[in-house]
Design a protein around this motif. Structure first.
Motif, PDB file in Angstrom:
ATOM      1  N   THR A  91       0.736  -1.106  -0.181  1.00  0.00           N
ATOM      2  CA  THR A  91      -0.113  -0.261  -0.348  1.00  0.00           C
ATOM      3  C   THR A  91       0.546   1.489  -0.418  1.00  0.00           C
ATOM      4  O   THR A  91       0.241   2.326  -0.231  1.00  0.00           O
ATOM      5  CB  THR A  91      -0.916   0.297   1.463  1.00  0.00           C
ATOM      6  OG1 THR A  91       0.080  -0.033   2.909  1.00  0.00           O
ATOM      7  CG2 THR A  91      -1.696  -1.424   1.363  1.00  0.00           C
ATOM      8  N   ILE A 190      -9.483  -2.761  -3.407  1.00  0.00           N
ATOM      9  CA  ILE A 190     -10.088  -1.107  -3.886  1.00  0.00           C
ATOM     10  C   ILE A 190      -8.880  -0.736  -4.202  1.00  0.00           C
ATOM     11  O   ILE A 190      -7.392  -0.464  -3.406  1.00  0.00           O
ATOM     12  CB  ILE A 190     -10.734  -0.760  -2.321  1.00  0.00           C
ATOM     13  CG1 ILE A 190     -11.803  -1.265  -1.733  1.00  0.00           C
ATOM     14  CG2 ILE A 190     -10.304   1.496  -2.453  1.00  0.00           C
ATOM     15  CD1 ILE A 190     -11.683  -1.467  -0.316  1.00  0.00           C
ATOM     16  N   HIS A 191      -8.617   0.046  -5.535  1.00  0.00           N
ATOM     17  CA  HIS A 191      -7.652   0.797  -6.106  1.00  0.00           C
ATOM     18  C   HIS A 191      -8.241   2.641  -5.892  1.00  0.00           C
ATOM     19  O   HIS A 191      -9.001   2.440  -6.732  1.00  0.00           O
ATOM     20  CB  HIS A 191      -7.659   0.006  -7.771  1.00  0.00           C
ATOM     21  CG  HIS A 191      -6.359   1.129  -8.328  1.00  0.00           C
ATOM     22  ND1 HIS A 191      -7.099   2.400  -8.959  1.00  0.00           N
ATOM     23  CD2 HIS A 191      -4.933   0.603  -8.499  1.00  0.00           C
ATOM     24  CE1 HIS A 191      -5.348   1.961  -9.718  1.00  0.00           C
ATOM     25  NE2 HIS A 191      -4.307   1.300  -8.937  1.00  0.00           N
ATOM     26  N   PRO A 209      -5.642   4.165   4.073  1.00  0.00           N
ATOM     27  CA  PRO A 209      -5.401   2.361   3.025  1.00  0.00           C
ATOM     28  C   PRO A 209      -6.109   0.807   4.681  1.00  0.00           C
ATOM     29  O   PRO A 209      -6.642   0.749   4.082  1.00  0.00           O
ATOM     30  CB  PRO A 209      -4.328   2.191   2.461  1.00  0.00           C
ATOM     31  CG  PRO A 209      -3.608   3.275   2.167  1.00  0.00           C
ATOM     32  CD  PRO A 209      -3.271   3.896   3.843  1.00  0.00           C
ATOM     33  N   VAL A 212      -9.549   2.327   5.669  1.00  0.00           N
ATOM     34  CA  VAL A 212     -10.600   1.859   4.724  1.00  0.00           C
ATOM     35  C   VAL A 212     -11.171   0.072   4.740  1.00  0.00           C
ATOM     36  O   VAL A 212     -11.680  -0.207   4.649  1.00  0.00           O
ATOM     37  CB  VAL A 212      -9.652   2.550   3.252  1.00  0.00           C
ATOM     38  CG1 VAL A 212     -11.022   1.845   2.399  1.00  0.00           C
ATOM     39  CG2 VAL A 212     -10.187   3.852   3.119  1.00  0.00           C
ATOM     40  N   LEU A 213     -10.147  -0.117   4.561  1.00  0.00           N
ATOM     41  CA  LEU A 213     -10.440  -1.853   4.532  1.00  0.00           C
ATOM     42  C   LEU A 213     -10.929  -2.431   6.317  1.00  0.00           C
ATOM     43  O   LEU A 213     -11.537  -3.526   5.433  1.00  0.00           O
ATOM     44  CB  LEU A 213      -8.687  -2.611   3.999  1.00  0.00           C
ATOM     45  CG  LEU A 213      -8.190  -2.045   3.384  1.00  0.00           C
ATOM     46  CD1 LEU A 213      -6.724  -3.187   3.209  1.00  0.00           C
ATOM     47  CD2 LEU A 213      -8.887  -2.765   1.876  1.00  0.00           C
ATOM     48  N   TYR A 228      -6.435  -3.942  -0.604  1.00  0.00           N
ATOM     49  CA  TYR A 228      -6.019  -2.071  -1.028  1.00  0.00           C
ATOM     50  C   TYR A 228      -5.131  -2.259  -1.943  1.00  0.00           C
ATOM     51  O   TYR A 228      -3.656  -2.499  -1.572  1.00  0.00           O
ATOM     52  CB  TYR A 228      -6.116  -0.983   0.197  1.00  0.00           C
ATOM     53  CG  TYR A 228      -5.742   0.122  -0.550  1.00  0.00           C
ATOM     54  CD1 TYR A 228      -6.601   1.538  -0.206  1.00  0.00           C
ATOM     55  CD2 TYR A 228      -4.705   1.147  -0.856  1.00  0.00           C
ATOM     56  CE1 TYR A 228      -6.549   2.193  -0.618  1.00  0.00           C
ATOM     57  CE2 TYR A 228      -4.802   2.544  -1.603  1.00  0.00           C
ATOM     58  CZ  TYR A 228      -5.633   2.824  -1.598  1.00  0.00           C
ATOM     59  OH  TYR A 228      -5.331   4.821  -1.386  1.00  0.00           O
ATOM     60  N   GLN A 230      -2.332  -0.135  -4.223  1.00  0.00           N
ATOM     61  CA  GLN A 230      -2.042   1.588  -4.785  1.00  0.00           C
ATOM     62  C   GLN A 230      -2.173   2.084  -5.852  1.00  0.00           C
ATOM     63  O   GLN A 230      -1.136   1.117  -6.900  1.00  0.00           O
ATOM     64  CB  GLN A 230      -0.750   1.787  -4.291  1.00  0.00           C
ATOM     65  CG  GLN A 230      -0.354   2.837  -3.926  1.00  0.00           C
ATOM     66  CD  GLN A 230      -1.175   4.186  -2.864  1.00  0.00           C
ATOM     67  OE1 GLN A 230      -1.974   4.575  -3.779  1.00  0.00           O
ATOM     68  NE2 GLN A 230      -0.873   4.130  -1.829  1.00  0.00           N
TER      69      GLN A 230
END
Length: 449
Positions: A91, A190-191, A209, A212-213, A228, A230
């Motif tokens: 990440t 998720i990009h 990140p 988010v996860l 995640y 990156q």
């Protein structure tokens, strides 16, 4: 053609104080743990449960090139998975341990004991992922977020690190969902492209990140593992701005930005605007391109005694003397393409790619190629030709931290874009060669010319 997916998640939080990576101002091992670090493994297999490929993501700054070589051998020995079928992705978290011995100590000091622990946890995660593989379908969707801003700004003819709200930025958030036959979300990738540098404190954190996860996995539930990915964020950082300057935030800013991005992700997830991705046999292919330097001085140029008071330059010169011959052919940029079908591929790169590379790749290939820098090693920043002529941290100043002998030649941009095109065309030809056309009961094998 169907694919199978196994997933797992293992904690990789340091068990004792170590130096963190990414910021030169940290002079001591970390003092506190704010959030846990994890490695997540996504193990893809064909419909016969064979031919595994791995996408590994971790709350790390990168996977050092020296470490990747070691881990590839371990994975081949234990699981018979070839190196070409693996993407080690990070990440780019600046609040975790260093994983490379190749850079100056100003980017963080390497801990042998931590790396041994990381290796053990990774191998355990791969084993666990292989055990729970099941058939999945693939969908993708996209949204936008605006937590990042360009950090290269021209002031009085010089590029400085400051907010540039008119500069290039990639606001797209790409979601890739893997759904079981029981319509359960097994995994969500998720990009998004933004440096995880919200805070520079000397604390262990998975940064935004990780927030988010955590939010996404909690909200989706049912054992979903989120990863995640990156993007090309070499010149993008969180938009924490006071006046005309950036500021470093605190843990509450990490949580705020993470929850904001998670909200975008979950809104998109629940809007049900998913597009089915037709999968074929998963393929991987690799191309290595050597990036040339602008100018490679003689060994005598790198004289540590010329910098008695500048410890960074002294260390840089010492490393240059030790590795001088290794740079004569340039440094290897490793490109790896992992293709799920005509509509979805990941392109990994072992460098800090600036945002223009990602935007151009998405535009040229209609979004079907998703760029994954910070993968399979790390060589340092890869700027564009324009940025190399302008100067600034990414083009010039970063070489002292990443232990590179000179800025890159401006020719690298064209070389990289050409190499990417050739790699993608090569895989497209190989995929076409494997197709069978059935006409009136007869089967014909396609062959490219």
């Amino acid at each position: 053609m169907s694919i199978r997916l196994g997933t797992s998640k293992q904690e990789i939080t340091p068990f004792q104080p170590v130096y963190l990576a990414g910021f030169s101002h940290r002079k001591e091992p970390f003092t506190e743990i704010k959030s846990k670090l994890y490695v997540r493994v996504f193990c893809f297999l064909d419909e016969t449960n064979k031919n595994p490929s791995l996408l590994i993501t971790a709350d790390l700054i990168w996977w050092g090139s020296d470490l990747v070589s070691k881990l590839e051998k371990k994975i081949i020995e234990q699981f018979s998975i070839p190196a070409e079928s693996i993407i080690f992705h990070a990440t780019h978290n600046h609040s975790g341990p260093q994983t490379s011995k190749l850079f100056t100590s100003y980017l963080g000091r390497y801990s042998d004991s931590y790396i041994a622990f990381l290796e053990k946890q990774l191998l355990s995660a791969i084993e666990a992922a292989k055990q729970n593989a099941e058939e999945v379908t693939v969908q993708r969707a996209s949204s936008t977020a605006d937590i990042g801003v360009n950090r290269r700004k021209a002031v009085n003819g010089k590029i400085i690190m400051a907010p540039n709200t008119d500069g290039l930025v990639d606001n797209e958030v790409i979601l890739v969902r893997f759904e079981t036959l029981q319509q359960k979300t097994k995994a969500l990738l998720i990009h998004y492209a933004c440096h995880p540098t919200t805070t520079g404190n000397n604390y262990v954190s998975s940064e935004f990140p990780g927030t988010v996860l955590e939010e996404v996995e909690k909200r989706i539930g049912n054992g979903c593992i989120a990863g995640y990915l990156q993007g090309c964020c070499g010149d993008i950082r969180p938009a924490l701005i006071k006046g005309n300057a950036f500021y470093r935030g605190e843990e509450e800013d990490v949580e705020r930005l993470g929850k904001r991005l998670a909200s975008n992700v979950l809104n998109c997830f629940n809007e049900n605007h998913w597009k089915e991705v037709a999968t074929s046999k998963l393929q991987t292919s690799t191309k290595v391109l050597h990036l040339n330097f602008e100018h490679l001085p003689s060994r005598e140029f790198y004289d540590p005694s010329a910098f008695p008071e500048d410890l960074l330059m002294k260390e840089w010169c010492t490393i240059m003397n030790e590795r001088f011959s290794a740079f004569e052919a340039g440094v290897p940029l490793k490109l790896r393409l992992m293709t799920f079908g005509e509509e979805l591929s990941f392109l990994s790169m072992n460098a800090e790619m600036v945002t223009q590379y990602g935007l151009k790749l998405k535009e040229k290939y209609g979004g079907r190629i998703i760029p994954l820098p910070y993968s399979n090693g790390m060589i340092g920043y890869v700027p564009t030709a324009g940025q190399l002529s302008e100067g600034g941290y990414e083009a010039n100043d970063s070489i002292y931290y990443f232990a590179l002998p000179s800025p890159f030649s401006s020719s690298i941009e064209n070389s990289i874009n050409n190499a990417i095109d050739k790699l993608i065309r090569k895989e497209e030809r190989e995929e076409y060669d494997g197709l069978s056309i059935h006409v009136q009961g007869r089967s014909f094998k396609c062959k490219s010319i």
